[in-house]
Design an enzyme around this catalytic site. Structure first.
Site, PDB file in Angstrom:
ATOM      1  N   ASP A 184       0.827  -1.115  -0.195  1.00  0.00           N
ATOM      2  CA  ASP A 184       0.094  -0.049   0.080  1.00  0.00           C
ATOM      3  C   ASP A 184       0.955   1.235  -0.059  1.00  0.00           C
ATOM      4  O   ASP A 184       1.910   1.211   0.803  1.00  0.00           O
ATOM      5  CB  ASP A 184      -0.855  -0.133   1.332  1.00  0.00           C
ATOM      6  CG  ASP A 184      -1.924   0.879   1.231  1.00  0.00           C
ATOM      7  OD1 ASP A 184      -2.344   1.486   0.035  1.00  0.00           O
ATOM      8  OD2 ASP A 184      -2.682   1.332   2.436  1.00  0.00           O
ATOM      9  N   HIS A 201      -3.470  13.868   0.813  1.00  0.00           N
ATOM     10  CA  HIS A 201      -3.822  12.944   1.934  1.00  0.00           C
ATOM     11  C   HIS A 201      -2.819  13.003   2.814  1.00  0.00           C
ATOM     12  O   HIS A 201      -2.693  13.132   4.047  1.00  0.00           O
ATOM     13  CB  HIS A 201      -4.119  11.598   1.397  1.00  0.00           C
ATOM     14  CG  HIS A 201      -3.952  10.576   2.496  1.00  0.00           C
ATOM     15  ND1 HIS A 201      -5.018  10.385   3.561  1.00  0.00           N
ATOM     16  CD2 HIS A 201      -3.030   9.465   2.911  1.00  0.00           C
ATOM     17  CE1 HIS A 201      -4.929   9.497   4.516  1.00  0.00           C
ATOM     18  NE2 HIS A 201      -3.667   9.055   4.172  1.00  0.00           N
ATOM     19  N   GLU A 247     -10.495   4.156   3.879  1.00  0.00           N
ATOM     20  CA  GLU A 247      -9.556   4.648   3.087  1.00  0.00           C
ATOM     21  C   GLU A 247      -9.884   4.424   1.758  1.00  0.00           C
ATOM     22  O   GLU A 247      -9.951   3.098   1.265  1.00  0.00           O
ATOM     23  CB  GLU A 247      -8.132   4.410   3.244  1.00  0.00           C
ATOM     24  CG  GLU A 247      -7.728   4.803   4.659  1.00  0.00           C
ATOM     25  CD  GLU A 247      -6.101   5.021   4.747  1.00  0.00           C
ATOM     26  OE1 GLU A 247      -5.246   4.422   4.102  1.00  0.00           O
ATOM     27  OE2 GLU A 247      -5.360   5.948   5.708  1.00  0.00           O
ATOM     28  N   GLU A 256      -9.228   3.913  -2.018  1.00  0.00           N
ATOM     29  CA  GLU A 256      -8.128   3.586  -2.944  1.00  0.00           C
ATOM     30  C   GLU A 256      -8.352   2.894  -4.099  1.00  0.00           C
ATOM     31  O   GLU A 256      -9.373   2.193  -4.273  1.00  0.00           O
ATOM     32  CB  GLU A 256      -6.986   3.055  -1.940  1.00  0.00           C
ATOM     33  CG  GLU A 256      -7.107   3.581  -0.492  1.00  0.00           C
ATOM     34  CD  GLU A 256      -5.636   2.748   0.389  1.00  0.00           C
ATOM     35  OE1 GLU A 256      -5.020   2.174  -0.628  1.00  0.00           O
ATOM     36  OE2 GLU A 256      -5.392   3.086   1.509  1.00  0.00           O
ATOM     37  N   ASP A 263      -9.152   0.386   2.489  1.00  0.00           N
ATOM     38  CA  ASP A 263      -8.196   0.069   3.579  1.00  0.00           C
ATOM     39  C   ASP A 263      -8.763   0.671   5.072  1.00  0.00           C
ATOM     40  O   ASP A 263      -8.291   1.422   5.352  1.00  0.00           O
ATOM     41  CB  ASP A 263      -6.963   0.784   2.916  1.00  0.00           C
ATOM     42  CG  ASP A 263      -5.715   0.587   3.960  1.00  0.00           C
ATOM     43  OD1 ASP A 263      -5.616  -0.496   4.887  1.00  0.00           O
ATOM     44  OD2 ASP A 263      -4.881   1.552   4.277  1.00  0.00           O
ATOM     45  N   ARG A 282      -7.591   4.027  13.849  1.00  0.00           N
ATOM     46  CA  ARG A 282      -6.363   5.089  14.053  1.00  0.00           C
ATOM     47  C   ARG A 282      -5.914   5.020  15.248  1.00  0.00           C
ATOM     48  O   ARG A 282      -4.687   5.598  15.644  1.00  0.00           O
ATOM     49  CB  ARG A 282      -7.023   6.304  13.685  1.00  0.00           C
ATOM     50  CG  ARG A 282      -7.874   6.620  12.466  1.00  0.00           C
ATOM     51  CD  ARG A 282      -6.839   6.673  11.051  1.00  0.00           C
ATOM     52  NE  ARG A 282      -7.335   6.996   9.846  1.00  0.00           N
ATOM     53  CZ  ARG A 282      -6.712   6.338   8.759  1.00  0.00           C
ATOM     54  NH1 ARG A 282      -5.443   6.085   8.713  1.00  0.00           N
ATOM     55  NH2 ARG A 282      -7.199   6.739   7.739  1.00  0.00           N
ATOM     56  N   GLN A 301      -3.121   2.119  15.383  1.00  0.00           N
ATOM     57  CA  GLN A 301      -2.104   2.614  14.502  1.00  0.00           C
ATOM     58  C   GLN A 301      -1.427   3.979  15.041  1.00  0.00           C
ATOM     59  O   GLN A 301      -0.291   3.705  15.086  1.00  0.00           O
ATOM     60  CB  GLN A 301      -2.799   3.329  13.295  1.00  0.00           C
ATOM     61  CG  GLN A 301      -1.983   3.676  12.222  1.00  0.00           C
ATOM     62  CD  GLN A 301      -2.313   4.163  10.880  1.00  0.00           C
ATOM     63  OE1 GLN A 301      -3.892   4.179  10.720  1.00  0.00           O
ATOM     64  NE2 GLN A 301      -1.756   4.738  10.023  1.00  0.00           N
ATOM     65  N   TYR A 325       3.019   2.592  15.667  1.00  0.00           N
ATOM     66  CA  TYR A 325       3.576   2.769  14.356  1.00  0.00           C
ATOM     67  C   TYR A 325       4.913   3.348  14.369  1.00  0.00           C
ATOM     68  O   TYR A 325       5.697   3.416  13.078  1.00  0.00           O
ATOM     69  CB  TYR A 325       2.636   3.921  13.308  1.00  0.00           C
ATOM     70  CG  TYR A 325       2.720   5.120  13.420  1.00  0.00           C
ATOM     71  CD1 TYR A 325       2.439   6.005  14.409  1.00  0.00           C
ATOM     72  CD2 TYR A 325       3.431   5.893  12.313  1.00  0.00           C
ATOM     73  CE1 TYR A 325       2.743   7.491  14.566  1.00  0.00           C
ATOM     74  CE2 TYR A 325       3.598   7.385  12.433  1.00  0.00           C
ATOM     75  CZ  TYR A 325       3.095   7.915  13.674  1.00  0.00           C
ATOM     76  OH  TYR A 325       3.667   9.115  13.669  1.00  0.00           O
ATOM     77  N   LYS A 327      -4.243  -1.759  10.549  1.00  0.00           N
ATOM     78  CA  LYS A 327      -4.549  -1.947   9.270  1.00  0.00           C
ATOM     79  C   LYS A 327      -4.893  -3.511   8.788  1.00  0.00           C
ATOM     80  O   LYS A 327      -5.578  -3.588   8.105  1.00  0.00           O
ATOM     81  CB  LYS A 327      -3.392  -1.679   8.049  1.00  0.00           C
ATOM     82  CG  LYS A 327      -2.936  -0.055   8.419  1.00  0.00           C
ATOM     83  CD  LYS A 327      -3.987   1.056   7.459  1.00  0.00           C
ATOM     84  CE  LYS A 327      -3.126   2.244   7.366  1.00  0.00           C
ATOM     85  NZ  LYS A 327      -4.150   2.983   6.492  1.00  0.00           N
ATOM     86  N   THR A 354      -9.094  -5.529   4.718  1.00  0.00           N
ATOM     87  CA  THR A 354      -8.863  -4.823   3.497  1.00  0.00           C
ATOM     88  C   THR A 354      -9.959  -5.263   2.399  1.00  0.00           C
ATOM     89  O   THR A 354      -9.905  -6.541   2.175  1.00  0.00           O
ATOM     90  CB  THR A 354      -7.448  -4.697   2.503  1.00  0.00           C
ATOM     91  OG1 THR A 354      -6.542  -4.425   3.624  1.00  0.00           O
ATOM     92  CG2 THR A 354      -7.358  -3.885   1.532  1.00  0.00           C
ATOM     93  N   GLU A 362      -9.871  12.655   7.500  1.00  0.00           N
ATOM     94  CA  GLU A 362      -9.446  13.952   6.779  1.00  0.00           C
ATOM     95  C   GLU A 362     -10.938  14.755   6.877  1.00  0.00           C
ATOM     96  O   GLU A 362     -11.138  15.747   6.935  1.00  0.00           O
ATOM     97  CB  GLU A 362      -9.123  13.854   5.502  1.00  0.00           C
ATOM     98  CG  GLU A 362      -7.670  13.526   5.525  1.00  0.00           C
ATOM     99  CD  GLU A 362      -7.149  12.851   4.215  1.00  0.00           C
ATOM    100  OE1 GLU A 362      -6.780  13.691   3.336  1.00  0.00           O
ATOM    101  OE2 GLU A 362      -7.389  11.466   3.951  1.00  0.00           O
TER     102      GLU A 362
END
Lengths: 368, 368
Positions: free
Chosen positions: A90, A97, A161, A163, A195, A199, A202, A206, A215, A219, A320
């Protein structure tokens, strides 16, 4: 099955009726349980099948092998993966973004990571948890850092997400990078991809190894793989790239694909991401992935990362759209900053102002 | 083939001679090209086969199906993967390694990442570039940040990482975490693993998504998978874990495996990493990996990350052994800080003070 415009053709039926036997198409390609064998055969075979299907459709095909989507409710796609995923990686190919995430998580600093304009940034994800559209998504548990301390609990910040995912047909050899202008000899097609992201999980995990359990639970991809050559007419100029891009990743314009996407939550459209805003093209992503000599396999899936754009309506994640929880949005049945149990998310995609080429839909519902 | 002490048994021959037909062993398990089918069958079958092989060896087996390693040169293992890798992920389970890397890259700051003592940190790697021992490793190209600016060139900082890889036999369902005390119902065995790394490529790309092209060109594994149950007698106390560990990852001692490793460069041993120094156990890694609901598949490979320890001779990477290029080491034919073309790296592993259980070897030579 293959789809041409409003028609769906059953390739297995056409093959066993002998209608696909031409000099360029090997036998029994479509009796396999997935598209992988066909995808591995390369552009000459892909085109030969495509041309033959157009002929069949014009000439008229045997009863039961062609279904008219406008009339019929006789085509039901079960949630089965259209191909077997080999490796899934990914990327982070949308400047808006990457920059929005930087502004939300690290306000006051340069929002773009230092390498971002020089190379496509990316990471490997979990191939075993790529699911077909329609598969329910179980809210993940994780270790979360809260003002009251660490807890082990279901995520409170479940996100999506929007994508695109590019699917590799023809593999490559270890130690042999694939050049930008050879990439389309390897890329078979494109899927819509969600995806799913937790949050809070993560955020805690991360550093320094990147996204992992935030994640890896799920998916989702659409049930159709749309061949790259069908997107050719929708090539368009992508964002300008400066001389930060090293020579081996250079690609002339037009290098972007003009795919429109629509993100809906419980049936209410909440954003309209545009793939033409992606900074890096699929050929650049594939060239970068193999630039260290890493080999490709049939079924490798390269996702773009969240597709966002300069305007608020272009944003491809709740992070976002609701700006990290600050700006709740209205959906038909309430307000949301993050996903709640029972929420259904769907992404649709198409090319052309009259929806001339449909990319289908990827959908999933959050369960406990 | 299976190995018991100094004897190697040809399972395919034994199976076709009917010697493996017992009530607990399904038919034709070993006629498959990889171990995956056998690994998927679970602990009862694994034990049944193991017991049966011990019986066969004692009773005497048909000519040609058993080879005595002490006498014979008739067993040649070709570099073929002993199993098919599904997903590959790599952890960061050694405190000394994580801390050494922190000291080298970020001197003066807390060397351990904030989450390190709370959860095992990890990331997904590239399953398609996991190669069998003996496969040459082509020096990767990449974008490298130098004092003269960015260049696109072969890595100048090619390194190795001494690791163990745990191989999943029995898969699990999406949305169903596997508990620490259930992990050994899923883990089939262990391989030696070399996680080849290009430190300069990695340094430029890794923020914020983690290691990608700096690692994805090659990972090498040994040709034998040693079943977990054979390691049971070598369980030992691992490093103490404080109350930073959340309840779902708690595991009583003894939870570490006392595996000794030896890293050699061009035939000269240069370090002796000890797996008992690993902070997180294989059961804890597997429980963490699935704690968000991510499912397992037969063939999933979970690597420990570099195995280092408190003493200089315990270090499992050149980065640490030569301290980021500062302290060159002597090998038979010269001095090294990083690997040169033509260098051969091998890792051997064993348990017991008399090498009572051999884990074999993983080896590779760097080519241009």
């Amino acid at each position: 099955v293959a789809r041409i415009g409003e028609f769906v053709l059953d390739l297995r039926q056409l093959e066993s009726a002998g209608l696909l036997s031409t000099t360029r198409i090997p036998e029994s390609v479509f009796s396999a349980p997935s598209l992988n064998r066909f995808m591995s055969l390369g552009p000459l075979v892909w085109r030969a099948v495509s041309d033959r299907l157009a002929e069949i459709q014009e000439a008229g095909a045997p009863d039961g092998s062609v279904h008219d989507l406008r009339a019929a409710t006789d085509v039901t796609l079960t949630p089965v993966m259209p191909f077997e995923v080999a490796d899934y990686c990914d990327f982070y190919a949308s400047e808006d973004h990457a920059s929005n995430i930087g502004k939300i998580l690290r306000p006051g600093t340069d929002p773009l990571p230092g390498a971002w304009r020089h190379i496509p940034l990316g990471y490997h994800g979990r191939a075993g948890t790529v699911f077909a559209s329609g598969t329910p998504v179980v809210r993940p548990l994780g270790v979360i850092d809260t003002p009251q301390g660490l807890i082990h609990a279901p995520t409170r910040r479940l996100d999506v997400e929007v994508e695109l995912g590019y699917v590799v047909g023809v593999g490559s050899k270890p130690g042999r990078p694939v050049a930008v202008d050879e990439a389309l000899d390897h890329l078979f097609g494109v899927v819509l991809l969600n995806d799913w992201s937790a949050r809070d999980i993560q955020a805690f995990e991360y550093q320094p190894l990147g996204p992992f359990l935030g994640k890896s639970f799920a998916t989702s991809v659409s049930l159709w793989v749309v061949p790259m050559w069908m997107l050719e007419s929708y090539l368009t100029d992508g964002p300008e790239q400066g001389d930060e891009v090293p020579g081996h990743l250079n690609q002339p314009q037009p290098r972007a694909y003009d795919v429109s996407l629509e993100l809906s939550l419980n049936g209410t459209p909440i954003s309209r991401p545009q793939a033409r805003n992606l900074h890096w093209s699929p050929s650049q992503l594939l060239a970068h992935l193999t630039s260290n000599g890493a080999s490709l396999r049939t079924g490798d899936l390269l996702a773009t990362g969240t597709i966002s754009g300069p305007e608020p309506q272009d944003r491809g994640s709740l992070m976002e759209i609701a700006w990290g929880g600050r700006d709740p949005i209205d959906v038909g049945n309430g307000r949301r900053t993050w996903l709640e149990d029972g929420d259904t998310v769907s992404i649709r995609g198409w090319c052309g102002s009259h929806h001339d080429l449909m990319l289908g839909e990827v959908e999933g519902t959050v369960t406990q």
